[in-house]
Write a protein that holds these residues in place. Structure first.
Motif, PDB file in Angstrom:
ATOM      1  N   VAL A   1      14.560   2.617  -1.548  1.00  0.00           N
ATOM      2  CA  VAL A   1      14.759   3.697  -2.449  1.00  0.00           C
ATOM      3  C   VAL A   1      13.231   4.072  -2.750  1.00  0.00           C
ATOM      4  O   VAL A   1      12.399   3.068  -2.889  1.00  0.00           O
ATOM      5  CB  VAL A   1      15.297   3.592  -3.662  1.00  0.00           C
ATOM      6  CG1 VAL A   1      15.240   4.732  -4.745  1.00  0.00           C
ATOM      7  CG2 VAL A   1      16.824   2.996  -3.591  1.00  0.00           C
TER       8      VAL A   1
ATOM      9  N   GLU B   1      13.121   9.618  -5.690  1.00  0.00           N
ATOM     10  CA  GLU B   1      14.091  10.028  -5.014  1.00  0.00           C
ATOM     11  C   GLU B   1      15.349   9.759  -5.849  1.00  0.00           C
ATOM     12  O   GLU B   1      15.483   8.950  -6.678  1.00  0.00           O
ATOM     13  CB  GLU B   1      14.449   8.929  -3.818  1.00  0.00           C
ATOM     14  CG  GLU B   1      13.931   9.338  -2.482  1.00  0.00           C
ATOM     15  CD  GLU B   1      14.108   8.707  -1.175  1.00  0.00           C
ATOM     16  OE1 GLU B   1      14.195   9.238  -0.337  1.00  0.00           O
ATOM     17  OE2 GLU B   1      14.055   7.392  -1.495  1.00  0.00           O
ATOM     18  N   ILE B   2      16.727  10.563  -5.412  1.00  0.00           N
ATOM     19  CA  ILE B   2      17.901  10.093  -5.788  1.00  0.00           C
ATOM     20  C   ILE B   2      18.484   9.409  -4.586  1.00  0.00           C
ATOM     21  O   ILE B   2      18.732  10.369  -3.508  1.00  0.00           O
ATOM     22  CB  ILE B   2      18.706  11.291  -6.204  1.00  0.00           C
ATOM     23  CG1 ILE B   2      18.173  11.743  -7.662  1.00  0.00           C
ATOM     24  CG2 ILE B   2      20.064  10.701  -6.789  1.00  0.00           C
ATOM     25  CD1 ILE B   2      19.097  13.119  -8.187  1.00  0.00           C
ATOM     26  N   VAL B   3      18.759   8.513  -4.518  1.00  0.00           N
ATOM     27  CA  VAL B   3      19.396   7.783  -3.296  1.00  0.00           C
ATOM     28  C   VAL B   3      20.872   7.387  -3.797  1.00  0.00           C
ATOM     29  O   VAL B   3      21.182   6.852  -4.860  1.00  0.00           O
ATOM     30  CB  VAL B   3      18.760   6.579  -2.895  1.00  0.00           C
ATOM     31  CG1 VAL B   3      19.440   5.838  -1.669  1.00  0.00           C
ATOM     32  CG2 VAL B   3      17.376   6.881  -2.155  1.00  0.00           C
ATOM     33  N   THR B   4      21.805   7.686  -3.015  1.00  0.00           N
ATOM     34  CA  THR B   4      23.277   7.306  -3.413  1.00  0.00           C
ATOM     35  C   THR B   4      23.971   6.464  -2.340  1.00  0.00           C
ATOM     36  O   THR B   4      23.592   6.353  -1.223  1.00  0.00           O
ATOM     37  CB  THR B   4      24.051   8.556  -3.431  1.00  0.00           C
ATOM     38  OG1 THR B   4      25.390   8.224  -4.128  1.00  0.00           O
ATOM     39  CG2 THR B   4      24.331   9.137  -2.230  1.00  0.00           C
TER      40      THR B   4
ATOM     41  N   GLU C   1      20.167  15.419 -12.325  1.00  0.00           N
ATOM     42  CA  GLU C   1      19.253  15.880 -11.614  1.00  0.00           C
ATOM     43  C   GLU C   1      17.944  16.311 -12.633  1.00  0.00           C
ATOM     44  O   GLU C   1      16.889  15.992 -12.173  1.00  0.00           O
ATOM     45  CB  GLU C   1      19.801  17.222 -11.171  1.00  0.00           C
ATOM     46  CG  GLU C   1      20.581  17.246  -9.952  1.00  0.00           C
ATOM     47  CD  GLU C   1      20.906  18.497  -9.507  1.00  0.00           C
ATOM     48  OE1 GLU C   1      20.458  19.036  -8.301  1.00  0.00           O
ATOM     49  OE2 GLU C   1      21.849  19.161 -10.125  1.00  0.00           O
TER      50      GLU C   1
ATOM     51  N   ASN D   1      15.882  13.170 -12.966  1.00  0.00           N
ATOM     52  CA  ASN D   1      15.266  12.996 -11.716  1.00  0.00           C
ATOM     53  C   ASN D   1      14.000  13.835 -11.671  1.00  0.00           C
ATOM     54  O   ASN D   1      12.972  13.596 -11.294  1.00  0.00           O
ATOM     55  CB  ASN D   1      16.124  13.039 -10.541  1.00  0.00           C
ATOM     56  CG  ASN D   1      15.415  12.948  -9.358  1.00  0.00           C
ATOM     57  OD1 ASN D   1      15.262  14.207  -8.634  1.00  0.00           O
ATOM     58  ND2 ASN D   1      14.850  11.773  -8.911  1.00  0.00           N
TER      59      ASN D   1
ATOM     60  N   ALA E   1      27.710  13.289  -5.196  1.00  0.00           N
ATOM     61  CA  ALA E   1      26.595  12.438  -4.895  1.00  0.00           C
ATOM     62  C   ALA E   1      25.912  12.907  -3.857  1.00  0.00           C
ATOM     63  O   ALA E   1      24.698  13.273  -3.919  1.00  0.00           O
ATOM     64  CB  ALA E   1      27.055  11.183  -4.829  1.00  0.00           C
TER      65      ALA E   1
ATOM     66  N   ALA F   1      21.522  14.216  -4.126  1.00  0.00           N
ATOM     67  CA  ALA F   1      21.041  13.087  -3.451  1.00  0.00           C
ATOM     68  C   ALA F   1      20.084  13.539  -2.389  1.00  0.00           C
ATOM     69  O   ALA F   1      20.335  14.394  -1.741  1.00  0.00           O
ATOM     70  CB  ALA F   1      21.578  11.704  -2.909  1.00  0.00           C
ATOM     71  N   SER F   2      18.676  12.811  -2.133  1.00  0.00           N
ATOM     72  CA  SER F   2      18.190  13.056  -0.922  1.00  0.00           C
ATOM     73  C   SER F   2      18.532  12.448   0.222  1.00  0.00           C
ATOM     74  O   SER F   2      18.464  12.605   1.256  1.00  0.00           O
ATOM     75  CB  SER F   2      16.463  13.044  -1.410  1.00  0.00           C
ATOM     76  OG  SER F   2      16.235  11.686  -1.929  1.00  0.00           O
TER      77      SER F   2
ATOM     78  N   ALA G   1      21.252   9.075   1.694  1.00  0.00           N
ATOM     79  CA  ALA G   1      22.550   8.462   1.378  1.00  0.00           C
ATOM     80  C   ALA G   1      22.865   7.146   2.216  1.00  0.00           C
ATOM     81  O   ALA G   1      22.509   7.138   3.402  1.00  0.00           O
ATOM     82  CB  ALA G   1      23.923   9.358   1.284  1.00  0.00           C
TER      83      ALA G   1
ATOM     84  N   ALA H   1      21.179  13.163   2.907  1.00  0.00           N
ATOM     85  CA  ALA H   1      22.275  13.453   2.120  1.00  0.00           C
ATOM     86  C   ALA H   1      23.221  14.727   2.659  1.00  0.00           C
ATOM     87  O   ALA H   1      24.376  14.621   2.741  1.00  0.00           O
ATOM     88  CB  ALA H   1      22.087  13.354   0.629  1.00  0.00           C
TER      89      ALA H   1
END
Length: 237
Positions: free
Chosen positions: A27, A31-34, A181, A184, A200, A204-205, A207, A221
């Motif tokens: 990660v 970031e947003i990682v799912t 969001e 973030n 998700a 997310a950016s 996944a 993502a």
């Protein structure tokens, strides 16, 4: 972007059951990682290993260059990793305000609390109206907001979210994802475990798709959301 979290060749067992089988992912800061996958794929187990609630048998978990495997769970919180657990786990007999205070138990800088409350109430205005209310009397969506607010009170560098949409109506799911969001956008790094793959993948950016303890697919993502295999398995496609 610099790397914040690196998980390498992680193996976790529950007694004889090999739950996580050599999982590796990273990660990056901001970031947003799912992690998406069916129930029982191992998503929650991975978060609990990062938080120090489960001890892996093999592998590495590095957070900002430090090995988390050597640290107890309460120290990991102090290092800047806060988990919003599945099922919210709020303190129902305490008020909203007291729950938020509990989130800050690991902090030494108690002077900035009022500023932090304001920041949380900005993201979660409904909590402000209910700050004196018993947490157990809140709706499911409000309890989820409180669980997020409580985690933010520890001033984390990274937020681990475990199934934040579980049990919520579609309109509340939208609201919770909007909150994630917005959090973030303030610079907070987010690792999101979620069964609602559609939502998700939307926020997310990147996944990772988990299947029975292994990563089956990974990537951008938006690209994964268009993948026929992902659509068929997780997006009702």
């Amino acid at each position: 972007m610099s790397e914040m979290l690196r998980v390498k060749d992680l193996h976790v067992y529950y007694d004889a059951i090999h739950a996580i089988k050599g999982v590796s992912f990273d990660v990056q800061e901001g970031e947003i990682v799912t992690l998406i996958g069916a129930n029982g794929a191992g998503k929650t187990t991975i978060l609990q290993a990062i938080s120090g609630l489960l001890k892996p048998k093999e592998g590495e978990i590095d957070f900002l260059g430090e090995n988390l495997l050597a640290l107890p769970a309460h120290t990991i919180v102090r290092r800047g990793v806060a988990q919003v657990p599945e099922g919210r786990r709020i303190f129902s007999q305490l008020t909203v305000q007291e729950n938020l205070e509990m989130g800050a138990f690991s902090r030494k800088d108690t002077r900035n609390f009022s500023k932090d409350y304001e920041m949380i109430f900005e993201h979660l205005p409904r909590l402000k109206e209910r700050r004196k209310q018993m947490a157990g009397t809140l709706s499911g969506g409000e309890q989820q907001m409180l669980a997020i607010g409580r985690a933010l009170m520890s001033k984390p560098k990274m937020l681990l979210l475990d199934e934040p949409s579980m049990g919520l109506s579609p309109i509340l799911v939208q609201e919770i994802f909007h909150i994630i969001e917005n959090v973030n956008k303030t610079g907070m790094t987010v690792l999101l475990v979620e069964q609602n793959a559609k939502m998700a993948l939307k926020i997310a950016s990147r996944a990772y798709v988990l299947e029975t303890g292994k990563i089956a697919m990974s990537g951008d993502a938006g690209e994964l959301a268009k993948d026929p295999k992902v659509q068929e398995a997780y997006l009702g496609g």
